[in-house]
Design a protein around this motif. Sequence first.
Motif, PDB file in Angstrom:
ATOM      1  N   LEU A 411       4.112  81.776 -46.840  1.00 29.67           N
ATOM      2  CA  LEU A 411       4.470  83.176 -47.050  1.00 29.67           C
ATOM      3  C   LEU A 411       5.356  83.324 -48.271  1.00 29.67           C
ATOM      4  O   LEU A 411       5.207  84.273 -49.060  1.00 29.67           O
ATOM      5  N   ALA A 412       6.275  82.376 -48.448  1.00 26.12           N
ATOM      6  CA  ALA A 412       7.128  82.393 -49.639  1.00 26.12           C
ATOM      7  C   ALA A 412       6.288  82.281 -50.909  1.00 26.12           C
ATOM      8  O   ALA A 412       6.568  82.936 -51.927  1.00 26.12           O
ATOM      9  N   LEU A 413       5.255  81.446 -50.839  1.00 24.38           N
ATOM     10  CA  LEU A 413       4.376  81.263 -51.994  1.00 24.38           C
ATOM     11  C   LEU A 413       3.695  82.574 -52.380  1.00 24.38           C
ATOM     12  O   LEU A 413       3.578  82.907 -53.571  1.00 24.38           O
ATOM     13  N   ILE A 414       3.247  83.326 -51.379  1.00 23.25           N
ATOM     14  CA  ILE A 414       2.607  84.620 -51.647  1.00 23.25           C
ATOM     15  C   ILE A 414       3.606  85.578 -52.288  1.00 23.25           C
ATOM     16  O   ILE A 414       3.286  86.290 -53.256  1.00 23.25           O
ATOM     17  N   TYR A 415       4.817  85.625 -51.761  1.00 28.11           N
ATOM     18  CA  TYR A 415       5.849  86.492 -52.340  1.00 28.11           C
ATOM     19  C   TYR A 415       6.127  86.098 -53.789  1.00 28.11           C
ATOM     20  O   TYR A 415       6.302  86.954 -54.661  1.00 28.11           O
ATOM     21  N   GLU A 416       6.164  84.801 -54.047  1.00 24.09           N
ATOM     22  CA  GLU A 416       6.415  84.318 -55.413  1.00 24.09           C
ATOM     23  C   GLU A 416       5.287  84.734 -56.353  1.00 24.09           C
ATOM     24  O   GLU A 416       5.527  85.244 -57.457  1.00 24.09           O
ATOM     25  N   TYR A 417       4.039  84.535 -55.910  1.00 24.02           N
ATOM     26  CA  TYR A 417       2.895  84.847 -56.772  1.00 24.02           C
ATOM     27  C   TYR A 417       2.769  86.346 -57.049  1.00 24.02           C
ATOM     28  O   TYR A 417       2.146  86.735 -58.045  1.00 24.02           O
ATOM     29  N   THR A 418       3.309  87.162 -56.164  1.00 23.92           N
ATOM     30  CA  THR A 418       3.248  88.609 -56.379  1.00 23.92           C
ATOM     31  C   THR A 418       4.563  89.140 -56.978  1.00 23.92           C
ATOM     32  O   THR A 418       4.823  90.333 -56.944  1.00 23.92           O
ATOM     33  N   GLY A 419       5.380  88.228 -57.506  1.00 21.39           N
ATOM     34  CA  GLY A 419       6.591  88.621 -58.242  1.00 21.39           C
ATOM     35  C   GLY A 419       7.772  89.039 -57.388  1.00 21.39           C
ATOM     36  O   GLY A 419       8.744  89.593 -57.897  1.00 21.39           O
ATOM     37  N   ARG A 420       7.723  88.782 -56.091  1.00 22.76           N
ATOM     38  CA  ARG A 420       8.818  89.195 -55.191  1.00 22.76           C
ATOM     39  C   ARG A 420       9.736  87.988 -54.959  1.00 22.76           C
ATOM     40  O   ARG A 420       9.833  87.433 -53.872  1.00 22.76           O
ATOM     41  N   TYR A 421      10.418  87.587 -56.034  1.00 23.51           N
ATOM     42  CA  TYR A 421      11.184  86.353 -56.006  1.00 23.51           C
ATOM     43  C   TYR A 421      12.363  86.397 -55.035  1.00 23.51           C
ATOM     44  O   TYR A 421      12.692  85.401 -54.395  1.00 23.51           O
ATOM     45  N   SER A 422      12.992  87.560 -54.936  1.00 22.49           N
ATOM     46  CA  SER A 422      14.156  87.664 -54.044  1.00 22.49           C
ATOM     47  C   SER A 422      13.750  87.528 -52.576  1.00 22.49           C
ATOM     48  O   SER A 422      14.555  87.118 -51.731  1.00 22.49           O
ATOM     49  N   GLU A 423      12.470  87.865 -52.249  1.00 28.44           N
ATOM     50  CA  GLU A 423      11.978  87.684 -50.886  1.00 28.44           C
ATOM     51  C   GLU A 423      11.504  86.249 -50.656  1.00 28.44           C
ATOM     52  O   GLU A 423      11.594  85.726 -49.542  1.00 28.44           O
ATOM     53  N   ALA A 424      11.029  85.613 -51.717  1.00 30.08           N
ATOM     54  CA  ALA A 424      10.505  84.253 -51.589  1.00 30.08           C
ATOM     55  C   ALA A 424      11.614  83.221 -51.420  1.00 30.08           C
ATOM     56  O   ALA A 424      11.491  82.290 -50.611  1.00 30.08           O
ATOM     57  N   GLU A 425      12.700  83.384 -52.166  1.00 27.11           N
ATOM     58  CA  GLU A 425      13.735  82.342 -52.194  1.00 27.11           C
ATOM     59  C   GLU A 425      14.307  81.998 -50.815  1.00 27.11           C
ATOM     60  O   GLU A 425      14.371  80.809 -50.455  1.00 27.11           O
ATOM     61  N   PRO A 426      14.738  82.984 -50.008  1.00 32.99           N
ATOM     62  CA  PRO A 426      15.306  82.617 -48.703  1.00 32.99           C
ATOM     63  C   PRO A 426      14.292  81.932 -47.780  1.00 32.99           C
ATOM     64  O   PRO A 426      14.666  81.077 -46.970  1.00 32.99           O
ATOM     65  N   LEU A 427      13.008  82.279 -47.919  1.00 33.77           N
ATOM     66  CA  LEU A 427      11.988  81.617 -47.096  1.00 33.77           C
ATOM     67  C   LEU A 427      11.816  80.159 -47.514  1.00 33.77           C
ATOM     68  O   LEU A 427      11.683  79.268 -46.662  1.00 33.77           O
ATOM     69  N   TYR A 428      11.802  79.916 -48.832  1.00 29.50           N
ATOM     70  CA  TYR A 428      11.719  78.539 -49.311  1.00 29.50           C
ATOM     71  C   TYR A 428      12.915  77.716 -48.829  1.00 29.50           C
ATOM     72  O   TYR A 428      12.775  76.564 -48.405  1.00 29.50           O
ATOM     73  N   THR A 460      12.102  82.076 -62.525  1.00 26.98           N
ATOM     74  CA  THR A 460      13.241  82.975 -62.730  1.00 26.98           C
ATOM     75  C   THR A 460      14.216  82.419 -63.777  1.00 26.98           C
ATOM     76  O   THR A 460      15.369  82.843 -63.838  1.00 26.98           O
ATOM     77  N   ARG A 461      13.738  81.443 -64.559  1.00 22.26           N
ATOM     78  CA  ARG A 461      14.488  80.875 -65.701  1.00 22.26           C
ATOM     79  C   ARG A 461      15.803  80.195 -65.293  1.00 22.26           C
ATOM     80  O   ARG A 461      16.736  80.108 -66.084  1.00 22.26           O
ATOM     81  N   ARG A 462      15.854  79.682 -64.089  1.00 17.08           N
ATOM     82  CA  ARG A 462      17.059  78.967 -63.638  1.00 17.08           C
ATOM     83  C   ARG A 462      16.774  77.468 -63.769  1.00 17.08           C
ATOM     84  O   ARG A 462      16.707  76.716 -62.787  1.00 17.08           O
ATOM     85  N   TYR A 463      16.600  77.040 -65.030  1.00 11.26           N
ATOM     86  CA  TYR A 463      16.113  75.699 -65.313  1.00 11.26           C
ATOM     87  C   TYR A 463      17.071  74.598 -64.862  1.00 11.26           C
ATOM     88  O   TYR A 463      16.642  73.541 -64.405  1.00 11.26           O
ATOM     89  N   SER A 464      18.340  74.846 -64.992  1.00 10.89           N
ATOM     90  CA  SER A 464      19.308  73.813 -64.605  1.00 10.89           C
ATOM     91  C   SER A 464      19.285  73.555 -63.096  1.00 10.89           C
ATOM     92  O   SER A 464      19.607  72.454 -62.641  1.00 10.89           O
ATOM     93  N   GLU A 465      18.896  74.578 -62.325  1.00  6.32           N
ATOM     94  CA  GLU A 465      18.768  74.395 -60.874  1.00  6.32           C
ATOM     95  C   GLU A 465      17.411  73.771 -60.510  1.00  6.32           C
ATOM     96  O   GLU A 465      17.308  73.038 -59.514  1.00  6.32           O
TER      97      GLU A 465
END
Length: 588
Positions: A411-428, A460-465
């Motif tokens: 489910l997180a993957l789907i949120y990520e692919y549809t640009g909903r990064y803030s919803e994907a992160e907590p699921l991951y 989300t360009r957080r390369y160091s993380e």
Amino acid sequence: MQWANFLAKEAATNGLSLEQTVAFAKYFQTENLGKTKVKLASELNVDITAFTKWVGEVYDKFAQNSPELETFNNRDKLEKLQAYLSLKYNSELDALKPLAAMKLLKSLVVRERLQQEAWVARRICKFLGYLPLALELVGRYLDKMPDLSLETLLKRLEKKRVKHEPVVNANSLMPDEYGIFEAFELSWEQLDENAQSFGCLLSLCALADIPLSVETIEDDKKQELNEKAIADLLELHFLQQKSKEIYRLNPQIRQLFRMKLDKSSEADEAKAKFAAMMLEVAKLIPQQLNSEDILNLTPHLPHITEVATHLSEYLGDDNLITLFTKLAWFYQVQGLYQQAEPWLQRCVELTQNRLGSEHIHVATSLNNLAALYETTGRYREAEPLLEKALALRKRLLGEEHNDVATSLSYLALIYEYTGRYSEAEPLYQQALELWKRLVGEEHPHVATSLNNLGALYCYTRRYSEAEPLFKQALKLRKRLLGDNHPDVATSLNNLAQLYESTGSYKQAEPLYEQALELSKRLLGNNHPDVAISLNNLAALYRHTRRYRKAKPLFEKALKICERTLGISHPTTMTVRANYASFLREAYH
């Protein structure tokens, strides 16, 4: 042989997929020959574009196996195929000329024996309708009974016709197949009970080559019984051997064995046994196939498919989902998503109908179908299935379960692919922590979760993380899975992308090259993952202005994506956009 049976045999022989077989049978049924494609698609309740595509693919498969198709003068491909099929059908069914029939019989029976009763021999040929298969059966029967007169044989054939004509009519045998039926009945009586049962069991196989390896049977007595049954069936021409451990059952013989089976009290037991046998073969299909796996398993696929299509009721509740999922894996891993999809859809339908909506197997089947939709870029179709599967798993299994972690990740993957990064992160993050609690730190699922979270940080360009997560995932995968695994190639690609995104091209290039070579070696040259690796390496060459090296890689990547994923898949569109941008930059 009836035209419908002939079409079924040709579909199996030419390896048509489920959709292609449906389109093929519909298009070439006698009553449909005057109908338009639009009408036929409407009757099947499918989109005309999809129907046209399937029918076109059918011609291509026949053309690969039958070069003589091109010798037909018809302009339209499907007209050529119709002419070819009609000619082949008539050649298989056509009766021999009387002299040719006698010549065939003479090749099977001692000449002196026929000369003694030449007139009766001609009457036998006529009674059998001059059909080659009937003559073969009778010839083998006579060979086993050297003292039997031809006159007695003819009387036996005539008795069989009178006695069994109602059976023949009830089973829709054509009049010109009658001779085969009587010849079969005589030879059937020569088989012992073991060979009869074995022949009936083989009638459950698909109309395709049958792999039979008795050497793998551990029970010596059972091995000997099977060896004898095969030898008896070969001797009477019920079975033909094509090559070592590969056999073929004539479609008409198959139909007659099936009639025997359906009339017996052991029909259900035999069908359950065959379904169980094919299930055990299906269980051998791994989630990650290599070329050797594909080569070894391909001969079994038509027969596994036969169980899924016609004998699924004989599978237990727990095994139902296994057979369909394994079938889908066989195609999915090769990038043949259109052939995988109907099996996953059917699995959802069957599990819901048999087990009810509140069952864990329903959740698993929903999740598997959604995973295919995710792979093929159909995120809107995948999301509701995943949400339903997650809720069902939590309700039935509780929060702390492997399947819940899997659903969270998808489910997180789907949120990520549809640009909903803030919803994907907590699921991951939930999935990662859950996997650690359930299986420990040293597990491939933990590596996958680290990789997924790292990819989100890259987006989300957080390369160091992202970098430490990618490195940890790569190290873990190599340690747990070995250097030669598709997941290792994925990790190499992701780490290379991170370096490319931060301008570290020298660090990125060898990783991209390793990922590409590994993907080719493991998945073949025409897999979507290979296309992604080609695209990534081409983009790096572009950024470093090595345009001559970039262009053929972009072209190969786009060709693979269009062929395996379709022209509208998000990955295909991304590669196409990258290539177009490259062309503008390099040549304008």
